[in-house]
Design an enzyme around this catalytic site. Sequence first.
Site, PDB file in Angstrom:
ATOM      1  N   GLY A  79       0.883  -1.282  -0.141  1.00 37.18           N
ATOM      2  CA  GLY A  79      -0.090  -0.009  -0.144  1.00 37.18           C
ATOM      3  C   GLY A  79       0.971   1.379  -0.105  1.00 37.18           C
ATOM      4  CB  ALA A 115      15.799  10.836   0.953  1.00 33.02           C
ATOM      5  NE  ARG A 130      -2.532  -4.074  -0.920  1.00 33.73           N
ATOM      6  CZ  ARG A 130      -1.977  -3.465   0.174  1.00 33.73           C
ATOM      7  NH1 ARG A 130      -0.901  -3.900   0.738  1.00 33.73           N
ATOM      8  NH2 ARG A 130      -2.609  -2.399   0.652  1.00 33.73           N
ATOM      9  CG  ASP A 184       4.253  -7.395   7.495  1.00 31.76           C
ATOM     10  OD1 ASP A 184       3.700  -6.690   6.441  1.00 31.76           O
ATOM     11  OD2 ASP A 184       3.876  -7.964   8.291  1.00 31.76           O
ATOM     12  CB  THR A 205       2.659   0.598   6.056  1.00 29.04           C
ATOM     13  OG1 THR A 205       1.277   0.325   6.504  1.00 29.04           O
ATOM     14  CG2 THR A 205       3.696   0.027   7.198  1.00 29.04           C
ATOM     15  CG  ASP A 247      -1.661  -0.394   7.940  1.00 30.67           C
ATOM     16  OD1 ASP A 247      -2.555   0.399   7.877  1.00 30.67           O
ATOM     17  OD2 ASP A 247      -1.568  -1.429   7.481  1.00 30.67           O
ATOM     18  CG  ASP A 255       1.266  -3.069  10.170  1.00 29.04           C
ATOM     19  OD1 ASP A 255       2.333  -2.359   9.391  1.00 29.04           O
ATOM     20  OD2 ASP A 255       0.661  -3.782   9.606  1.00 29.04           O
ATOM     21  NE  ARG A 292      -1.543  -5.006   6.872  1.00 27.12           N
ATOM     22  CZ  ARG A 292      -0.402  -5.502   6.583  1.00 27.12           C
ATOM     23  NH1 ARG A 292      -0.486  -6.713   5.607  1.00 27.12           N
ATOM     24  NH2 ARG A 292       0.657  -5.193   6.960  1.00 27.12           N
ATOM     25  NE  ARG A 351     -27.669   9.804   9.893  1.00 31.61           N
ATOM     26  CZ  ARG A 351     -28.868   9.760  10.556  1.00 31.61           C
ATOM     27  NH1 ARG A 351     -28.980   8.473  11.432  1.00 31.61           N
ATOM     28  NH2 ARG A 351     -29.914  10.250  10.307  1.00 31.61           N
TER      29      ARG A 351
HETATM   30  O1  F6P Z   1      -1.632  -1.324   4.601  1.00 34.65           O
HETATM   31  C1  F6P Z   1      -2.119  -0.198   4.403  1.00 34.65           C
HETATM   32  C2  F6P Z   1      -3.721  -0.298   4.312  1.00 34.65           C
HETATM   33  O2  F6P Z   1      -4.421   0.770   3.827  1.00 34.65           O
HETATM   34  C3  F6P Z   1      -4.544  -1.072   5.262  1.00 34.65           C
HETATM   35  O3  F6P Z   1      -4.881   0.002   6.241  1.00 34.65           O
HETATM   36  C4  F6P Z   1      -5.824  -1.646   4.502  1.00 34.65           C
HETATM   37  O4  F6P Z   1      -6.329  -2.626   5.154  1.00 34.65           O
HETATM   38  C5  F6P Z   1      -5.287  -1.989   3.220  1.00 34.65           C
HETATM   39  O5  F6P Z   1      -4.100  -1.201   3.026  1.00 34.65           O
HETATM   40  C6  F6P Z   1      -6.335  -1.470   2.216  1.00 34.65           C
HETATM   41  O6  F6P Z   1      -5.493  -2.169   1.106  1.00 34.65           O
HETATM   42  P1  F6P Z   1      -6.129  -1.829  -0.746  1.00 34.65           P
HETATM   43  O7  F6P Z   1      -5.641  -0.202  -0.783  1.00 34.65           O
HETATM   44  O8  F6P Z   1      -5.275  -3.031  -1.358  1.00 34.65           O
HETATM   45  O9  F6P Z   1      -7.565  -2.131  -0.450  1.00 34.65           O
END
Ligand code: F6P
Length: 319
Positions: free
Chosen positions: A11, A22, A72, A103, A125, A127, A129, A171, A243
Amino acid sequence: VQHIGVLTSGGDAPGMNACVRAVVRMAIYQGIKVSGILRGYAGLLAGEMRPMDVGSVGDIIHRGGTVLRTARCKEFFEEKNQALAAGKLKAAGIDALVVIGGDGSFRGAQALMGHGIRIVGIPGTIDNDIPGTDYTIGFDTAVNTVLDAINKIRDTATSHDRTNVIEVMGRRAGHIALLAGLGGGAESILVPEVSFDIDEVCARLMRGHERGKLHSIILVAEGAGSAVEIGKRIEEKTGLETRVTILGHIQRGGNPTATDRIWASRMGAQAVEALLRGQSNIMLGVRKGELIEENLDKALTERNGLDEELYRLAGVLSI
Ligand code: F6P
């Protein structure tokens, strides 16, 4: 090291461009050739690469996304494709690769090491993570984007006396939800790392309501459940008008914050310097505000847990 390749993978994340810039500029400064590989490992397999000069990364430091584009790429997990990719790099004279991604991207990079390519990983990323680092490129911008959205939703939530459930990305991790929830003053923050009881979430809402609080923000990390479902159950159980907003990919775009640009620039430059020092199999990271080099294995094996202290604090402050 004679010739460095750089790619972005997985992503996209705001700040990736500052990082690519850089890498390219530091390589040129050090007198090393540098090529950009397009569309991550998918582009590598297709041989999509181009030499980068100083001007090729002009006017991108402030832009979200990645000018190298990204993908990906499941095929890359097949051994025969890894050998093919290493062959493409060698044919182009590239003996070292800077991989900016998450990762999954680092796992792919390690496979290339077995074929004699030197590797430095840079965590990119939204995330946050990735184990071994407190920070990943894009996280700060994403948290600020969510905060901006919370501010806006808060305006209308207050005007209508509503409960608003907001779903954020991350994620399987709750880092975005936690930081944005703490910064945005959410009443409840639901994350995959901590189990929650919907009755307790509702009881909390009702306690606030009885005290005279007319609007509430509930932040849900996508890994903790569906905001639509949670919103429905809240409305059923409490009778409060609710909402739901799913923020989605707006969290991935936008101009990177100063924090993201600066760490991305530092990491990109250091990746080149580390390769010139003979390093490989490392990931750059940030620990306690310092730029560090960490063994790539660590980034792939350990877990990057939620900051429990912050989670507790968010709970205390939102009573
Ligand atoms: O890893 C980044 C991320 O935006 C996550 O937060 C999310 O779950 C995923 O990618 C969404 O992936 P895609 O853009 O491939 O739908």
